[in-house]
Scaffold this motif. Sequence first.
Motif, short mmCIF file in Angstrom:
data_model
loop_
_atom_site.label_atom_id
_atom_site.label_comp_id
_atom_site.label_asym_id
_atom_site.label_seq_id
_atom_site.Cartn_x
_atom_site.Cartn_y
_atom_site.Cartn_z
N LEU A 137 21.93 6.01 50.60
CA LEU A 137 20.73 6.16 49.77
C LEU A 137 20.85 5.41 48.44
N GLU A 138 21.72 4.40 48.41
CA GLU A 138 21.95 3.59 47.22
C GLU A 138 22.40 4.43 46.04
N GLY A 139 23.25 5.39 46.32
CA GLY A 139 23.76 6.27 45.28
C GLY A 139 25.26 6.39 45.35
N GLU A 140 25.75 7.45 44.74
CA GLU A 140 27.20 7.66 44.69
C GLU A 140 27.49 9.14 44.61
N MET A 141 28.72 9.50 44.96
CA MET A 141 29.20 10.88 44.90
C MET A 141 30.55 10.89 44.21
N MET A 142 30.77 11.89 43.38
CA MET A 142 32.07 12.07 42.74
C MET A 142 32.35 13.56 42.66
N CYS A 143 33.59 13.93 42.89
CA CYS A 143 33.98 15.33 42.71
C CYS A 143 35.27 15.36 41.90
N TYR A 144 35.47 16.47 41.20
CA TYR A 144 36.66 16.63 40.38
C TYR A 144 36.75 18.09 39.93
N THR A 145 37.90 18.45 39.42
CA THR A 145 38.08 19.77 38.83
C THR A 145 38.32 19.61 37.33
N ASP A 146 37.90 20.61 36.60
CA ASP A 146 38.15 20.69 35.17
C ASP A 146 38.39 22.16 34.86
N PHE A 151 33.52 20.43 40.36
CA PHE A 151 32.24 19.75 40.16
C PHE A 151 31.98 18.79 41.31
N LEU A 152 30.80 18.84 41.86
CA LEU A 152 30.33 17.86 42.83
C LEU A 152 29.10 17.22 42.21
N ASP A 153 29.19 15.94 41.89
CA ASP A 153 28.08 15.19 41.30
C ASP A 153 27.61 14.14 42.29
N VAL A 154 26.32 14.13 42.56
CA VAL A 154 25.73 13.17 43.49
C VAL A 154 24.51 12.56 42.82
N MET A 155 24.38 11.25 42.93
CA MET A 155 23.15 10.61 42.48
C MET A 155 22.62 9.76 43.62
N ILE A 156 21.32 9.86 43.82
CA ILE A 156 20.68 9.07 44.87
C ILE A 156 19.42 8.43 44.30
N LYS A 157 19.10 7.28 44.81
CA LYS A 157 17.89 6.58 44.37
C LYS A 157 16.67 7.35 44.88
N ALA A 158 15.70 7.58 43.98
CA ALA A 158 14.51 8.34 44.35
C ALA A 158 13.35 7.92 43.49
N GLU A 159 12.18 7.92 44.07
CA GLU A 159 10.96 7.61 43.33
C GLU A 159 10.39 8.91 42.79
N GLN A 160 10.39 9.07 41.47
CA GLN A 160 9.90 10.30 40.84
C GLN A 160 8.39 10.24 40.70
N LYS A 161 7.74 11.36 41.02
CA LYS A 161 6.31 11.51 40.76
C LYS A 161 6.14 12.35 39.51
N ASN A 162 4.94 12.52 39.06
CA ASN A 162 4.69 13.21 37.80
C ASN A 162 4.47 14.71 37.93
N ASN A 163 4.77 15.32 39.06
CA ASN A 163 4.50 16.75 39.21
C ASN A 163 5.78 17.58 39.15
N VAL A 164 6.73 17.19 38.31
CA VAL A 164 7.95 17.95 38.12
C VAL A 164 7.63 19.20 37.32
N VAL A 165 8.14 20.33 37.76
CA VAL A 165 7.86 21.61 37.10
C VAL A 165 8.80 21.76 35.91
N PRO A 166 8.27 21.96 34.67
CA PRO A 166 9.12 22.11 33.49
C PRO A 166 9.76 23.50 33.44
N SER A 167 10.83 23.61 32.68
CA SER A 167 11.55 24.87 32.56
C SER A 167 10.94 25.78 31.51
#
Length: 188
Positions: A137-146, A151-167
């Motif tokens: 998905l044209e992204g990357e994954m990294m894991c590590y301990t601290d 921690f498991l960090d994943v980033m993937i390419k995605a097209e964001q739309k404007n209907n994200v729900v705010p916190s």
Amino acid sequence: MRSWNDESGDITGFICSLVLIPYLNSVFTYFSGKFEKSEIQTEWALSIGDEKLPYMELCQILSNGLENAWYASMELPPEKRKVSVQMRYNREYLLIRIKNHCNSDVFVEKGELPVSTKGGAEHGFGLRTIQEAARRLEGEMMCYTDKEYFFLDVMIKAEQKNNVVPSPFKNEKKWVTDAAENGIILRG
């Protein structure tokens, strides 16, 4: 805007009303129930909408990551069992972080895939599968301990739309990191 706390113990309807993607609802609902039954404290910081996402791979990434967090949590006493899930956008990428307490003797160097300590033919492929899905998905994954966290960090390419729900929790102190400031936080 609604918030969820553990008065009734029913997170299912709340997650389904926040995440517009039914495939992700299934994953979140399944694991929220599994974590609750296992006495695992959870926080969900979800800032996603109805994007064009590769649902199969995204569900695969989340399911494998959450299953690993569950296994690691079950090795700890109930009072130390904590898992947080964060999903948010950073430019054209969807960022996913799954963070969980782990045994203090576990050490994973950034950029390295740990060797599975679980026996059986069905174990040992989860992180590799996550990494392969992220790369497809044209992204990357990294894991590590601290310290005592994995921690498991994943980033993937995605097209964001404007209907994200705010916190509704922007100013509240929380167990999850600052990366979740713009997401929905669910505590269990």
